[in-house]
Design an enzyme around this catalytic site. Structure first.
Site, PDB file in Angstrom:
ATOM      1  CE  LYS A  42      17.190 -33.710 -23.726  1.00 22.00           C
ATOM      2  NZ  LYS A  42      18.147 -32.660 -23.035  1.00 22.00           N
TER       3      LYS A  42
ATOM      4  CD  GLN B  13      18.940 -33.270 -19.429  1.00 20.03           C
ATOM      5  OE1 GLN B  13      19.536 -33.422 -20.398  1.00 20.03           O
ATOM      6  NE2 GLN B  13      17.977 -32.730 -19.035  1.00 20.03           N
TER       7      GLN B  13
ATOM      8  CG  ASP C 170      21.366 -28.386 -24.657  1.00 20.58           C
ATOM      9  OD1 ASP C 170      20.392 -28.625 -24.975  1.00 20.58           O
ATOM     10  OD2 ASP C 170      22.131 -28.838 -23.859  1.00 20.58           O
TER      11      ASP C 170
HETATM   12  N1  GUN Z   1      17.427 -29.274 -18.669  1.00 21.44           N
HETATM   13  C1  GUN Z   1      16.223 -29.389 -18.807  1.00 21.44           C
HETATM   14  N2  GUN Z   1      15.978 -28.973 -20.457  1.00 21.44           N
HETATM   15  C2  GUN Z   1      17.265 -29.121 -20.860  1.00 21.44           C
HETATM   16  C3  GUN Z   1      17.892 -28.960 -22.150  1.00 21.44           C
HETATM   17  O1  GUN Z   1      17.013 -28.579 -23.065  1.00 21.44           O
HETATM   18  N3  GUN Z   1      18.953 -29.254 -22.286  1.00 21.44           N
HETATM   19  C4  GUN Z   1      20.084 -29.543 -21.376  1.00 21.44           C
HETATM   20  N4  GUN Z   1      21.131 -29.700 -21.431  1.00 21.44           N
HETATM   21  N5  GUN Z   1      19.406 -29.715 -19.769  1.00 21.44           N
HETATM   22  C5  GUN Z   1      18.090 -29.539 -19.755  1.00 21.44           C
END
Ligand code: GUN
Length: 293
Positions: free
Chosen positions: A52, A96, A119
């Site tokens: 990311k 995350q 998110d």
């Molecule tokens: N863990 C798995 N998918 C995601 C996501 O899209 N965002 C975040 N913050 N954690 C994740």
């Protein structure tokens, strides 16, 4: 059978964002800024957060990555989020998931400023999504909707099933597929660990979103001829012959399922890159809608 090429579509989205960032800079404004927090040392989470952050750089955003130790307290993590919440240079905040067991994911998500919730996990964002109001949509389901839209797939009236009921994928996916829009307008069934006779339910579906995290469970004999299959699984499976010692496997047994499908996403190169592209779109939007410049 047509492959839904998430790699290619995400590249197009990222290139469009890059041009939009250039236009902001030309107007004397600053680039969007994403702040990511990673807690602990889970291998998968590290890989996802780094990709990311790498993507923000590719498209001209700026970013911060804070890596906290596994034994960090909930209070310390929330303190960090609160600093981001009030920093006018920061547009988007991402923590995350999953978090270590001693930290409440609910408390952490609640502490994020909803205007920076790129998110789309905060209850304010989820509530708006459920009501069809403009908001940040969770990146994976949003990315899947963008992929269906890109290929002009008409989902009106389809019987869709979503396998998995997580707040990250399954639940928001079911809301978006059933919303009054196209793609959308599906009759949605959510399947989970207590669902009886999953193979029969799968065989009736026009559209299957597999988000179970069980490599290769969806086999050709569970899929109806002409179905659309979206594979959200990305499980690391040991493979001593590969460079990293593992390979990523989807929930779908591609070899037996693909020949029966009208459209299918591959793993890798399907949903994964679309998730990142959708997150970047959310961050850009947070920047232009909230920024104090
Ligand atoms: N863990 C798995 N998918 C995601 C996501 O899209 N965002 C975040 N913050 N954690 C994740």
């Amino acid at each position: 059978m047509q492959i839904l090429n998430g790699q290619e579509v995400s590249l197009q989205i990222k290139n469009e964002l890059k041009e939009k960032v250039n236009r902001l800079i030309d107007q004397g404004k600053r680039a969007p800024h994403l702040s990511a927090i990673l807690v602990g040392s889970d291998g998968g989470s590290q890989t996802y957060v780094h990709s990311k952050v790498k993507t923000t750089k590719e498209i001209g955003f700026t970013s911060t990555l804070i890596h906290l130790e596994e034994n960090t307290t909930e209070a310390k993590l929330i303190d960090q989020i609160e600093r981001f919440n009030t920093d006018p240079q920061i547009d988007g905040i991402l923590v995350q998931l999953p978090l270590p067991k001693h930290i409440s994911g609910e408390n952490v998500i609640l502490s994020i400023n909803p205007f920076k919730d790129v998110d789309g996990f905060h209850p304010v964002s989820v509530g708006k999504m459920v009501q069809g109001l403009p908001t940040f949509l969770p990146a994976t389901p949003h990315g899947i909707m963008l992929l269906l839209q890109h290929y002009k797939i008409n989902t009106n009236g389809m019987d869709a099933i979503v396998i998995g009921r997580s707040n990250i994928v399954g639940r928001p996916m079911s809301i978006l597929l059933s919303s009054n829009a196209n793609p959308g307008n599906c009759t949605v069934t959510i399947c989970h660990s207590h669902t009886k006779n999953l193979p029969d339910i799968c065989r009736q579906a026009d559209l299957i979103v597999a988000a179970r995290g069980k490599p290769g469970f969806l086999k050709g004999d569970m899929v109806k001829e002409g179905a659309i299959v979206i594979d959200v699984g990305i499980t690391r499976v040991n493979d001593p012959s590969s460079k990293k010692g593992y390979i990523l496997k989807g929930d779908v047994d591609f070899g037996s399922v693909a020949p029966k499908c009208s459209f299918i996403t591959p793993v890798p190169g399907g949903v994964g890159p679309m998730t990142i592209a959708a997150l970047m779109m959310n961050t850009f939007r947070a920047c232009v809608e909230n920024s104090s410049y």
